[in-house]
Design an enzyme around this catalytic site. Structure first.
Site: not given
Ligand code: GLA
Length: 401
Positions: A46-47, A132-134, A136, A138, A170, A182
């Site tokens: 989150h940086t 869905g495992a984080g 990325s 997508s 996105e 990502d």
């Protein structure tokens, strides 16, 4: 991957060949094949949207795309994993009915608003990135499509520009206000390296990932809570509120990147308590990226591990983007001598934890955790030992099977 739809392809066949062969079978035409990887993030969570620092790497799991311009105004897009196909007219510019197709459509849309005229495309996509495992998946899909369109439209965009374009798709087409990490990692990854990226200047360097006796192990909660995207956008607003408050005392501040803990302290009276904690996390997390690089250089994995645990603490209590499943998995390894450090990874509210584990202890560790996690959450524990890989590229396939 839904192999039952394509029973004549064996599981061992490489995905690049699978998408190429399905394409040839369905469209009786040759295609080009491109590949874009998923990503992990060692630290720096989150940086990115706060113009800070991140330490991601591309992994060896990727999305594969076989693609060629269609000869008609309408192309057919096939997702092997979802077992679905969709017809898309080249002039259709809005959303589509399938979520996966919208990641492709968003990229076509961005090329269109940049003044290009994409033809209709036929394409086939398949991935071995767990969805869905984080990791990325997508972003990897957006990157592989952007890379391919850049080729076909001869737009000559460099990788940084492609990262901007995919992020814009996105943010504006899909509607998630994500940062650039990502896409940047998927496009720029390099085997055996993490990417130390300054999300303000987009300057980066490749930092060798030499873990000696350790490996990176992902433990997958198997959950994705539905508040993930709304809370993500809320965190962005809270950070912006923090900057507005800090500006009262420090007018030159334009982003949390410009703030240290002393400045935050001196601004506390202008900040709501929650906003204060969000800012404290981001400022501390930026510092941890640098401390992690120093510790990695020295081969000091105990310190790397402590920084990972500290990152998780902050994400859990100050930034509040963890969830009980992630906390369970971090707590379960905290006192295990085989594990130097662990933390949740990515946007939060589900997905994976990333763990620094002694390689030879991995089987015993996952064995121990599997039943505890199943008992706690009702979900089977999936896990992946991470191997880093290269960024987006065209795939040359030597032989037809
Ligand atoms: C998601 C977003 C990234 C980043 C992470 C958190 O993965 O897509 O831009 O903000 O969350 O670090």
């Amino acid at each position: 991957m839904n192999y039952e739809l394509f029973p004549y392809f064996s599981r061992s066949m490489m995905l690049a060949e699978i998408v190429r062969n399905i394409f040839a079978d369905r469209f009786a035409a040759p295609a080009l094949v491109f590949r874009s990887p998923g990503r992990i993030n060692l630290i720096g969570e989150h940086t990115d949207y706060n113009e800070g620092f991140v330490l991601p790497a591309a992994i060896d799991k990727a999305i594969y795309l076989a693609i060629a311009p269609a000869e008609t105004e309408t192309g057919t897009w096939i997702s092997v994993d979802f077992g679905e196909s969709i017809e898309v007219n080249r002039w259709h510019d809005g959303k589509l009915s399938q979520a996966w197709a919208n990641y492709i459509q968003g990229i076509v849309h961005e090329f269109r608003i940049a003044g290009h005229k994409p033809p209709a495309f036929n394409l086939v996509v398949a991935a071995d990135i767990p969805i869905g495992a984080g990791l990325s998946s997508s972003a990897a899909l957006e990157c592989v499509v952007a890379f391919a369109l850049n080729h076909f439209l001869r737009t000559n965009l460099d990788r940084k520009s492609l990262a901007f374009l995919t992020k814009k798709a996105e943010n504006e087409f899909i509607g998630l206000q994500c940062g650039i990490m990502d896409m940047f990692a998927s496009l720029h990854g390099r085997m055996d390296h993490v990417l130390r990226l300054d999300c303000r200047t987009l300057q980066y360097d490749y930092f060798p990932l030499e873990l000696n006796d350790y490996v990176l192990l992902l433990l997958d909660t198997g959950v994705k809570h539905s508040l993930a995207s709304s809370e993500y956008n809320t965190r962005r607003e809270e950070c912006a509120a923090g900057v507005s408050g800090i500006k009262i005392r420090f007018p030159s501040v334009s982003n949390l990147r410009d703030v240290n803990l002393e400045m935050l302290e001196e601004s506390a009276e202008f900040l709501d308590k929650i906003v204060y904690r969000r800012c404290k996390f981001v400022i501390s997390e930026n510092k941890r990226v640098w401390l992690t690089c120093d510790a990695l250089t020295k081969g000091d994995f105990d310190t790397v591990g402590e920084l990972m645990y500290a990152s998780h603490e902050g994400l859990q209590h100050d930034y509040e983007v963890s969830c009980t499943e992630l906390d369970f998995l971090v707590d379960a390894v905290r006192n295990d001598p085989a594990v130097a450090g662990a933390r949740m990874m990515g946007g939060g509210f589900g997905g994976c934890t990333i763990n620094l584990v002694l390689k030879q202890e991995v089987p015993a560790l996952v064995n121990k955790l599997a039943s505890a996690y199943q008992h706690f959450s009702g979900n089977a524990l999936r896990y992946y030992e991470v191997v880093t890989g290269d960024g987006t590229h065209a795939v040359k396939i030597q032989s037809l099977v």
